[in-house]
Motif scaffolding. Structure first.
Motif, PDB file in Angstrom:
ATOM      1  N   ASN A 130       0.721  -1.172   0.018  1.00 22.18           N
ATOM      2  CA  ASN A 130       0.075  -0.056  -0.065  1.00 22.18           C
ATOM      3  C   ASN A 130       0.758   1.251  -0.020  1.00 22.18           C
ATOM      4  O   ASN A 130       0.203   2.515   0.032  1.00 22.18           O
ATOM      5  N   GLN A 131       2.124   1.240  -0.142  1.00 26.11           N
ATOM      6  CA  GLN A 131       3.058   2.291  -0.217  1.00 26.11           C
ATOM      7  C   GLN A 131       2.995   3.023  -1.751  1.00 26.11           C
ATOM      8  O   GLN A 131       2.685   2.106  -2.437  1.00 26.11           O
ATOM      9  N   ILE A 132       3.345   4.094  -1.757  1.00 26.51           N
ATOM     10  CA  ILE A 132       3.335   4.833  -3.128  1.00 26.51           C
ATOM     11  C   ILE A 132       4.715   4.657  -3.782  1.00 26.51           C
ATOM     12  O   ILE A 132       5.823   4.787  -2.945  1.00 26.51           O
ATOM     13  N   SER A 133       4.622   3.432  -4.645  1.00 25.42           N
ATOM     14  CA  SER A 133       5.914   3.281  -5.323  1.00 25.42           C
ATOM     15  C   SER A 133       6.355   4.097  -6.285  1.00 25.42           C
ATOM     16  O   SER A 133       5.581   4.777  -6.929  1.00 25.42           O
ATOM     17  N   PRO A 148     -13.198  13.619   9.777  1.00 26.53           N
ATOM     18  CA  PRO A 148     -12.286  12.155   9.431  1.00 26.53           C
ATOM     19  C   PRO A 148     -10.840  12.697   8.658  1.00 26.53           C
ATOM     20  O   PRO A 148     -10.909  13.303   7.642  1.00 26.53           O
ATOM     21  N   SER A 149      -9.777  12.104   9.580  1.00 27.28           N
ATOM     22  CA  SER A 149      -8.393  12.771   9.047  1.00 27.28           C
ATOM     23  C   SER A 149      -7.611  11.418   8.960  1.00 27.28           C
ATOM     24  O   SER A 149      -7.670  10.689   9.884  1.00 27.28           O
ATOM     25  N   ILE A 150      -7.060  11.140   7.606  1.00 30.83           N
ATOM     26  CA  ILE A 150      -6.349   9.813   7.435  1.00 30.83           C
ATOM     27  C   ILE A 150      -4.919  10.198   6.774  1.00 30.83           C
ATOM     28  O   ILE A 150      -4.433  11.048   6.103  1.00 30.83           O
ATOM     29  N   VAL A 151      -4.094   9.445   7.445  1.00 33.91           N
ATOM     30  CA  VAL A 151      -2.636   9.357   7.020  1.00 33.91           C
ATOM     31  C   VAL A 151      -2.288   7.889   6.786  1.00 33.91           C
ATOM     32  O   VAL A 151      -2.663   7.121   7.574  1.00 33.91           O
ATOM     33  N   GLN A 152      -1.129   7.733   5.911  1.00 32.78           N
ATOM     34  CA  GLN A 152      -0.707   6.365   5.947  1.00 32.78           C
ATOM     35  C   GLN A 152       0.881   6.421   6.202  1.00 32.78           C
ATOM     36  O   GLN A 152       1.402   7.305   5.831  1.00 32.78           O
ATOM     37  N   ASP A 153       1.222   5.422   6.810  1.00 30.64           N
ATOM     38  CA  ASP A 153       2.565   5.291   7.459  1.00 30.64           C
ATOM     39  C   ASP A 153       3.216   4.439   6.299  1.00 30.64           C
ATOM     40  O   ASP A 153       2.945   3.756   5.277  1.00 30.64           O
ATOM     41  N   GLU A 154       4.587   4.063   6.849  1.00 27.70           N
ATOM     42  CA  GLU A 154       5.588   3.450   5.911  1.00 27.70           C
ATOM     43  C   GLU A 154       5.204   1.926   5.763  1.00 27.70           C
ATOM     44  O   GLU A 154       5.414   1.462   4.698  1.00 27.70           O
ATOM     45  N   SER A 155       4.392   1.477   6.628  1.00 27.87           N
ATOM     46  CA  SER A 155       4.194   0.007   6.575  1.00 27.87           C
ATOM     47  C   SER A 155       2.961   0.030   5.617  1.00 27.87           C
ATOM     48  O   SER A 155       2.462  -1.311   5.312  1.00 27.87           O
ATOM     49  N   GLY A 156       2.345   0.886   5.086  1.00 26.74           N
ATOM     50  CA  GLY A 156       1.212   0.842   4.238  1.00 26.74           C
ATOM     51  C   GLY A 156      -0.297   1.100   5.327  1.00 26.74           C
ATOM     52  O   GLY A 156      -1.593   0.950   4.799  1.00 26.74           O
ATOM     53  N   THR A 157      -0.094   1.126   6.479  1.00 23.63           N
ATOM     54  CA  THR A 157      -1.475   1.346   7.344  1.00 23.63           C
ATOM     55  C   THR A 157      -1.818   2.639   7.307  1.00 23.63           C
ATOM     56  O   THR A 157      -1.152   3.516   7.621  1.00 23.63           O
ATOM     57  N   PHE A 158      -3.335   2.518   7.253  1.00 23.00           N
ATOM     58  CA  PHE A 158      -3.796   4.078   7.509  1.00 23.00           C
ATOM     59  C   PHE A 158      -4.500   4.212   8.787  1.00 23.00           C
ATOM     60  O   PHE A 158      -5.036   3.155   9.293  1.00 23.00           O
ATOM     61  N   HIS A 159      -4.084   5.201   9.097  1.00 23.38           N
ATOM     62  CA  HIS A 159      -4.589   5.755  10.622  1.00 23.38           C
ATOM     63  C   HIS A 159      -5.713   7.101  10.380  1.00 23.38           C
ATOM     64  O   HIS A 159      -5.380   7.792   9.656  1.00 23.38           O
ATOM     65  N   MET A 160      -6.664   6.774  11.241  1.00 21.40           N
ATOM     66  CA  MET A 160      -7.863   7.825  11.270  1.00 21.40           C
ATOM     67  C   MET A 160      -8.121   8.482  12.433  1.00 21.40           C
ATOM     68  O   MET A 160      -8.116   7.539  13.298  1.00 21.40           O
ATOM     69  N   VAL A 161      -8.322   9.588  12.576  1.00 19.94           N
ATOM     70  CA  VAL A 161      -8.992  10.350  13.808  1.00 19.94           C
ATOM     71  C   VAL A 161      -9.985  11.090  13.579  1.00 19.94           C
ATOM     72  O   VAL A 161     -10.189  11.453  12.229  1.00 19.94           O
ATOM     73  N   ALA A 213      -9.018   4.796  14.599  1.00 19.81           N
ATOM     74  CA  ALA A 213      -9.127   3.533  14.156  1.00 19.81           C
ATOM     75  C   ALA A 213      -7.894   3.355  13.051  1.00 19.81           C
ATOM     76  O   ALA A 213      -7.518   4.427  12.553  1.00 19.81           O
ATOM     77  N   SER A 214      -7.582   2.020  12.643  1.00 17.76           N
ATOM     78  CA  SER A 214      -6.588   1.901  11.594  1.00 17.76           C
ATOM     79  C   SER A 214      -7.156   0.830  10.521  1.00 17.76           C
ATOM     80  O   SER A 214      -8.040   0.279  11.137  1.00 17.76           O
ATOM     81  N   SER A 215      -6.590   0.959   9.584  1.00 17.02           N
ATOM     82  CA  SER A 215      -6.944  -0.147   8.335  1.00 17.02           C
ATOM     83  C   SER A 215      -5.801  -0.373   7.473  1.00 17.02           C
ATOM     84  O   SER A 215      -4.966   0.558   7.275  1.00 17.02           O
ATOM     85  N   GLN A 216      -5.676  -1.609   6.944  1.00 17.68           N
ATOM     86  CA  GLN A 216      -5.085  -1.727   5.887  1.00 17.68           C
ATOM     87  C   GLN A 216      -5.456  -1.501   4.491  1.00 17.68           C
ATOM     88  O   GLN A 216      -4.391  -1.192   3.479  1.00 17.68           O
ATOM     89  N   ASP A 217      -6.632  -1.275   4.332  1.00 16.31           N
ATOM     90  CA  ASP A 217      -7.276  -1.293   2.857  1.00 16.31           C
ATOM     91  C   ASP A 217      -8.270  -0.255   2.835  1.00 16.31           C
ATOM     92  O   ASP A 217      -9.035  -0.138   2.040  1.00 16.31           O
ATOM     93  N   LEU A 218      -8.676   0.555   4.038  1.00 14.46           N
ATOM     94  CA  LEU A 218      -9.465   1.632   3.902  1.00 14.46           C
ATOM     95  C   LEU A 218     -11.200   0.898   3.747  1.00 14.46           C
ATOM     96  O   LEU A 218     -11.949   1.719   3.768  1.00 14.46           O
ATOM     97  N   ILE A 219     -11.129  -0.318   3.952  1.00 15.30           N
ATOM     98  CA  ILE A 219     -12.477  -0.974   4.019  1.00 15.30           C
ATOM     99  C   ILE A 219     -12.783  -1.563   5.429  1.00 15.30           C
ATOM    100  O   ILE A 219     -13.717  -1.511   6.042  1.00 15.30           O
ATOM    101  N   HIS A 220     -11.704  -2.389   5.754  1.00 15.75           N
ATOM    102  CA  HIS A 220     -11.861  -3.102   6.947  1.00 15.75           C
ATOM    103  C   HIS A 220     -10.960  -2.349   8.055  1.00 15.75           C
ATOM    104  O   HIS A 220      -9.646  -1.972   8.084  1.00 15.75           O
ATOM    105  N   TRP A 221     -11.584  -2.034   9.162  1.00 19.40           N
ATOM    106  CA  TRP A 221     -11.030  -1.180  10.244  1.00 19.40           C
ATOM    107  C   TRP A 221     -10.930  -1.776  11.503  1.00 19.40           C
ATOM    108  O   TRP A 221     -11.710  -2.740  11.831  1.00 19.40           O
ATOM    109  N   SER A 222     -10.009  -1.164  12.310  1.00 17.35           N
ATOM    110  CA  SER A 222      -9.694  -2.065  13.593  1.00 17.35           C
ATOM    111  C   SER A 222     -11.131  -1.276  14.510  1.00 17.35           C
ATOM    112  O   SER A 222     -11.796  -0.597  14.159  1.00 17.35           O
ATOM    113  N   GLU A 223     -11.108  -1.962  15.860  1.00 23.19           N
ATOM    114  CA  GLU A 223     -11.867  -1.670  16.991  1.00 23.19           C
ATOM    115  C   GLU A 223     -11.760  -0.084  17.084  1.00 23.19           C
ATOM    116  O   GLU A 223     -10.676   0.461  17.230  1.00 23.19           O
TER     117      GLU A 223
END
Length: 317
Positions: free
Chosen positions: A20-23, A76-89, A102-112
């Protein structure tokens, strides 16, 4: 056979590392996170040129709010880290002392969904509005900053009847893992009621965009200041970069040679934008942009094209 196995392993490794990183080999596209109504949940739109934005998933809610007094999901504010994880507050309610995460790997399925009690130690705090995420890749540190009113903390300002007693300042915390957090500190105190901070990094400078929230007389416009670090910003801000209308929720985005700043023309029920090449002279391009109807205060961010392809494929299925 050994060569074939080695090739497979290398390929798998490259796929994992590029999660999920920008190649460098991939085209960049743009996503926009937003809410509708009073805070119905997370929506996403996409754009390939920064001008035309189209809703994903038929503009349906991707994540419904579950925490907070009012159980809202605003700003909702979202950023992506180096591992590809999206974080939202996000803002969980009008008068909460915490924010959502919450966090997500694909912007579809989110953590608790979790509550971060950012103002829990500041007795009497009235609100925690519009939290924004910024990821400092140099220090591998997340900055979370938001607006709060602590009665009596600053000299009172003239306010309209509807905003009586609201005198916001920006506060912040930092984290590297969203498990442990720094103490809450004052982030920005420009001498006026300030909300909706957002940071953009460009050419070794950090630009902080904020809304002047003063209501008597009304300002309700976007200003900018800059610094060599993502904190400790000079409190002297620019003249308004927005026009003769009320604007909030600045969302900066680098598109080609331009920095676009999108914003919510909330009294008009539509979105606007300004852009600049030199961060000094701003051109209003509101007539050139298009957004989904009903969009409210969001965040623009860049992703690799493969992220968008996966989102579209998910919807088509």
């Amino acid at each position: 056979m050994k060569n074939l196995i080695g090739l497979v392993l290398v390929t798998l490794c490259l796929c994992a590392c590029n999660n999920n990183q920008i190649s460098k080999n991939e085209r960049e596209v743009y996503l926009f996170s937003y809410f509708k109504g009073n805070g119905d949940g997370l929506h996403l739109a996409y754009s390939e040129d920064g001008l035309k934005w189209e809703a994903l998933f038929d503009d349906s809610v991707l994540l419904k709010p579950e925490i907070g007094k009012d159980k809202l999901m605003r700003d909702p504010s979202i950023v992506q880290d180096e591992s590809g994880t999206f974080h939202m507050v996000w803002t969980t309610g009008w008068w909460d002392q915490g924010i959502g995460y919450a966090s997500s790997q694909d912007l579809i399925h989110w953590s608790e969904q979790q509550n971060i009690p950012v103002m829990g130690k500041f007795e009497g705090t009235r609100n925690s509005w519009a939290p924004e995420l910024f990821y400092d890749r140099k220090e591998k540190t997340f900055y979370i900053f938001w607006a709060s009113t602590i009665p009596g903390a600053f000299p009172e300002l003239p306010t309209s009847e509807s905003e009586k007693g609201l005198n916001h300042r920006q506060y912040y915390i930092t984290t590297k893992d969203f498990k442990t957090f720094s103490e809450t500190r004052l982030f920005f105190e420009p001498g006026f009621s300030v909300i909706d901070g957002a940071i953009l990094e460009k050419d070794d400078l950090y630009y902080l965009f904020v809304k002047n929230e003063n209501s008597a007389p009304a300002e309700k416009n976007i200003r900018v200041t800059s610094h060599t670090k993502p904190y400790g910003f000079p409190t002297e801000v620019s003249e308004p970069i927005t026009g003769d209308y009320w604007a909030e929720g600045p969302a900066p985005l680098l598109v080609g040679d331009y920095v676009y700043v999108y914003f919510d023309k909330y009294t008009q029920g539509k979105y606007g934008a300004v852009r600049s090449k030199d961060m000094q002279h701003w051109e209003d391009v509101s007539v050139s942009i298009s957004f989904p109807d009903g969009i409210r205060h969001g965040t623009a961010f860049r992703v690799s094209e493969s992220v968008l392809v996966k989102l579209k494929n998910r919807f088509s299925k």
